[in-house]
Design an enzyme around this catalytic site. Structure first.
Site, PDB file in Angstrom:
ATOM      1  N   CYS A  69      -3.886   1.433   5.821  1.00 34.68           N
ATOM      2  CA  CYS A  69      -2.520   0.893   5.890  1.00 34.68           C
ATOM      3  C   CYS A  69      -2.542  -0.624   5.695  1.00 34.68           C
ATOM      4  O   CYS A  69      -3.235  -1.340   6.427  1.00 34.68           O
ATOM      5  CB  CYS A  69      -1.938   1.238   7.263  1.00 34.68           C
ATOM      6  SG  CYS A  69      -0.281   0.606   7.522  1.00 34.68           S
ATOM      7  N   CYS A 196       0.707  -1.791  -0.687  1.00 31.61           N
ATOM      8  CA  CYS A 196       1.255  -0.775   0.225  1.00 31.61           C
ATOM      9  C   CYS A 196       0.710   0.575  -0.209  1.00 31.61           C
ATOM     10  O   CYS A 196       0.619   0.851  -1.415  1.00 31.61           O
ATOM     11  CB  CYS A 196       2.778  -0.783   0.158  1.00 31.61           C
ATOM     12  SG  CYS A 196       3.557   0.535   1.110  1.00 31.61           S
TER      13      CYS A 196
HETATM   14  N1  DGL Z   1       1.244   2.426   5.183  1.00 26.44           N
HETATM   15  C1  DGL Z   1       2.166   1.309   5.104  1.00 26.44           C
HETATM   16  C2  DGL Z   1       1.520   0.155   4.325  1.00 26.44           C
HETATM   17  O1  DGL Z   1       0.606   0.356   3.522  1.00 26.44           O
HETATM   18  C3  DGL Z   1       3.478   1.687   4.446  1.00 26.44           C
HETATM   19  C4  DGL Z   1       4.350   2.586   5.288  1.00 26.44           C
HETATM   20  C5  DGL Z   1       4.782   1.970   6.593  1.00 26.44           C
HETATM   21  O2  DGL Z   1       5.599   1.016   6.573  1.00 26.44           O
HETATM   22  O3  DGL Z   1       4.299   2.456   7.608  1.00 26.44           O
HETATM   23  O4  DGL Z   1       1.922  -0.977   4.496  1.00 26.44           O
END
Ligand code: DGL
Length: 273
Positions: A69, A196
């Protein structure tokens, strides 16, 4: 056992690349779906939730965790590596490490951009929280101070991808965010980071909205290359070789199946964590 953590199912885009690069390793994936999205949460929440997820993966037997993430990596990882992990290690004497997605991404970006004195610009598209952390610009500055970094928060994009918004809607959103960034920049960046987990699914829309010739970093591949290299240098963190896979989610429900299929490209046997 290697753990892979994400706020939800988006990290499956990264997980897939890791498994393809290291098919013999044992992996446990944990998606914190109950608390997703992280991209709009206050930093302290992101930090606490990430520590809780790491504890869960450690309890599953993971000695190395990849935080897929971007929001968790940019907001929480530095503190976790410098402050939390050493204390955690004192508690039970087990050597564990946690690595993120930022350094592999930056290394891929700076490796492509040659330092021949030309002015270079990297554009980062990410969640609001990732942008506010300033992690990508400051980490790039440390390595290559001559590179200018411009960021664009895309607050509605990950959520729209998750709820299965039609392609036309996603195209319009991507066009809006790229338009805002190009308007501020006045010229095309040399390199783009889609910062992201969800954006690989709309990488083609970004490519179409950006001027031709802009190089785009593929985070899943960059992270897989980095993990392979890391394990060759630090074999002490994982010696697994059974090819076992576990998929855990804190908020799994049958309704998520189409979403999982979208991020993974097929069915995944998730269980409730
Ligand atoms: N997994 C998050 C990221 O890569 C995107 C989704 C979220 O906001 O939890 O920033």
């Amino acid at each position: 056992m290697i753990g892979v953590f994400d706020s939800g199912f988006g990290g499956l885009t990264v997980h897939r690349a890791l498994i393809e690069a290291l098919p013999e390793r044992d992996f446990t994936y944990l998606g914190d779906n109950r608390n997703a999205p992280y991209g709009v949460r206050p930093p302290i929440d992101v930090l606490n939730l990430t520590c809780a997820a790491l504890e869960r993966l450690f309890a599953e037997g993971c000695t190395l965790v990849v935080v897929a993430c971007n929001t968790a990596s940019t907001v929480a990882l530095r503190w976790i590596q410098q402050q939390w992990l050493p204390v955690r290690r004192l508690e039970d004497g087990v050597r564990r490490n946690v690595i993120g997605i930022v350094v592999p991404t930056i290394e891929a970006a700076t490796g492509i951009l040659r330092g021949d004195g030309a002015a270079l610009t990297v554009a980062v598209f990410a969640t609001r929280r990732t942008v506010e952390s300033d992690c990508y610009p400051s980490e790039i500055r440390k390595r290559r101070p001559e590179i200018a970094v411009v960021q664009q928060a895309c607050p509605d994009l990950a959520g729209s991808i998750e709820r299965g918004a039609p392609r036309g809607e996603l195209r319009a959103l991507v066009a809006r965010y790229t338009g805002e960034l190009l308007g501020r920049l006045g010229a095309a960046p040399e390199c783009v980071i889609l910062g992201c987990t969800h954006y690989p699914l709309v990488a083609d829309l970004f490519a179409a909205a950006l001027p031709p010739g802009v190089c785009m970093i593929h985070q899943p591949d960059a992270t897989a290359r980095a993990l392979k290299l890391y394990l060759s240098r630090h074999p002490e963190y994982d010696g697994s070789h059974g090819g076992h896979r576990r998929f855990l989610s804190t908020g799994f429900s049958g309704e998520a199946l189409p979403l999982i299929e979208k991020f993974w490209g097929g069915e995944v046997p998730f269980t409730q964590a």
